[in-house]
Design an enzyme around this catalytic site. Structure first.
Site, short mmCIF file in Angstrom:
data_model
loop_
_atom_site.label_atom_id
_atom_site.label_comp_id
_atom_site.label_asym_id
_atom_site.label_seq_id
_atom_site.Cartn_x
_atom_site.Cartn_y
_atom_site.Cartn_z
N ASP A 225 0.78 -1.24 0.00
CA ASP A 225 0.00 0.00 0.00
C ASP A 225 0.81 1.28 0.00
O ASP A 225 0.23 2.38 0.09
CB ASP A 225 -1.00 0.00 1.15
CG ASP A 225 -0.35 0.06 2.52
OD1 ASP A 225 0.89 0.15 2.59
OD2 ASP A 225 -1.07 0.02 3.53
N CYS B 180 -19.42 -0.09 13.05
CA CYS B 180 -18.19 0.65 12.80
C CYS B 180 -18.44 2.15 12.78
O CYS B 180 -17.57 2.95 13.18
CB CYS B 180 -17.53 0.18 11.51
SG CYS B 180 -18.52 0.41 10.01
N CYS C 111 -5.77 3.77 15.27
CA CYS C 111 -7.01 3.49 15.98
C CYS C 111 -7.64 2.25 15.38
O CYS C 111 -7.76 2.13 14.15
CB CYS C 111 -7.97 4.68 15.85
SG CYS C 111 -9.58 4.43 16.65
N ASP C 112 -8.04 1.31 16.23
CA ASP C 112 -8.63 0.05 15.76
C ASP C 112 -10.14 -0.02 15.97
O ASP C 112 -10.75 -1.05 15.65
CB ASP C 112 -8.00 -1.13 16.53
CG ASP C 112 -6.55 -1.37 16.17
OD1 ASP C 112 -6.23 -1.26 14.97
OD2 ASP C 112 -5.75 -1.65 17.07
N CYS D 30 -26.07 -3.20 9.63
CA CYS D 30 -25.11 -3.01 10.73
C CYS D 30 -24.44 -1.65 10.61
O CYS D 30 -23.98 -1.25 9.54
CB CYS D 30 -24.07 -4.12 10.72
SG CYS D 30 -22.78 -3.94 11.98
N CYS E 50 -22.67 -6.16 4.72
CA CYS E 50 -22.78 -5.34 5.93
C CYS E 50 -24.24 -5.23 6.40
O CYS E 50 -24.50 -5.07 7.59
CB CYS E 50 -22.23 -3.94 5.67
SG CYS E 50 -20.42 -3.85 5.58
#
Length: 378
Positions: free
Chosen positions: A139, A199, A246-247, A196, A193
């Site tokens: 990436d 996230c 950040c996870d 939902c 998804c």
């Protein structure tokens, strides 16, 4: 060894090399990716990531980077964590480092195995096929690896904009091999998804203006890694004790329950000292010790000053009086972004001490951004 079997042998070799997922797509299989990229850039949501703008013509499609490409081999390595990435949220004295950065630099690991797979493909296909070429990318290259991975059937781009896999959740490092070979493509991924929004609601800084869209300027990963200047005041409290990445949006994805746990891929086994580092230890790092501590880690690329800035924001959010003296020491640091963050942290930890230091240090401060921090702390 007929050509129609090459794709199967390729996937078997990829698994042997540690790739948890492998799929194939035509080079033109993600036509809308370039359009979405241009919209994102036009809205300024890339923030300081100027290279996204400068190389957009390369990034918008595989052919934009390499006109001869015919097929894309998309690959993923799992870095599914052993422990819950959110478990340290209330541990004020420690810093939280994103799961992907707790081990060795994934760029090195993934690219090494991509090259190995490329060499195998060149040798294996070269026996029966005319000459062909290939290129490998992680990436750091101008490659839209997530839309291509979706087109190749590795999963789908979730509402957090990262790839989601039925088998590996949100925990895949992605790489790609571009080739002039005409390979049989796989069926593309299907968005599962549904309704939902886990996230979306998990994001501490509301970085998703809408599902499937990310405003990097509000993202903690961007703010703590890519952003070079002072972290905007509006996001500092929300950063909590996150000092690198950040996870949250990844960690709450329900598909993670199917991901292999216990760090099955030992290539990304976390270093013990990076799992829950003490903020006091991070604040004490000078440039030389920073380079030593983070040698071989992706964290090294942000440099000592940004890491200390991040740790100071975390210190200010910690409520830990033991961090007052380490913070005061950094009020005289050479880097303005460190001095400015130290002012904010001290104001949060001990306002009376902050006012005393302000009277002492403000008259001699020459940097405008630091003067602004003292003004805000008044």
């Amino acid at each position: 060894m007929a050509q129609d079997k090459l794709e199967h042998r390729l996937k078997a070799k990829a698994a042997e090399l540690g790739f948890a997922a492998c799929g194939i797509a035509h080079a033109d299989a993600a036509p809308r990716a370039g359009e979405r990229l241009h919209e994102w850039l036009a809205d300024g949501r890339h923030g300081d990531m100027i290279w996204m703008e400068e190389r957009k013509h390369h990034r918008e499609s595989p052919a934009g980077l390499w006109p001869e490409v015919r097929s894309v081999i998309a690959l993923g390595m799992s870095y599914a964590p052993k422990d819950d990435p959110l478990r340290l949220a209330d541990e004020g004295g420690v810093g939280r480092i994103s799961v992907y950065a707790q081990g060795p630099d994934y760029h090195d690991v993934v690219k090494r195995q991509l090259k190995a797979l490329g060499r195998w493909l060149a040798a294996e296909a070269g026996r029966d096929l005319p000459p062909f070429d290939l290129k490998v990318f992680v990436d750091t290259a101008p490659v839209m690896e997530k839309p291509l991975a979706e087109a190749a059937g590795l999963g789908w781009q979730g509402k957090h904009t990262n790839l989601v896999s039925r088998e590996h959740g949100s925990w895949l490092f992605l790489g790609a091999i571009y080739t002039t070979l005409d390979l049989e493509p796989d069926r593309g991924g299907v968005d599962t998804c549904g309704s939902c929004d886990a996230c979306q609601t998990a994001c501490p800084t509301d970085a998703f203006p809408r599902p499937y869209q990310l405003d990097a300027r509000r993202c903690i990963s961007y703010l703590t890694i890519e952003h070079a200047g002072p972290i905007p005041h509006e996001f500092r409290a929300a950063i909590g004790n996150r000092i690198y990445g950040c996870d949250d949006c990844l960690a709450v994805c329900p598909w993670n329950k199917f991901a292999a746990s216990a760090n099955a891929n030992l290539a990304f086994h976390p270093r013990a000292e990076l799992v829950a580092p003490e903020l006091a230890d991070i604040l004490a790092l000078d440039d030389a010790t920073f380079r030593t501590v983070f040698a071989g880690s992706p964290i090294k690329r942000i440099g000592r000053d940004r890491m200390i800035r991040n740790a100071l924001i975390a210190a200010g959010n910690s409520g830990d009086p033991a961090l007052v003296e380490p913070v005061v020491e950094l009020l005289a640091d050479e880097a303005p972004i460190v001095r400015g963050a130290a002012i904010w942290a001290l104001a949060r930890l001990d306002d009376l001490r902050c006012q005393a230091e302000r009277r002492r240090l403000l008259p001699r401060e020459a940097d405008d951004s630091v003067v602004t921090e003292w003004t805000c702390a008044a």
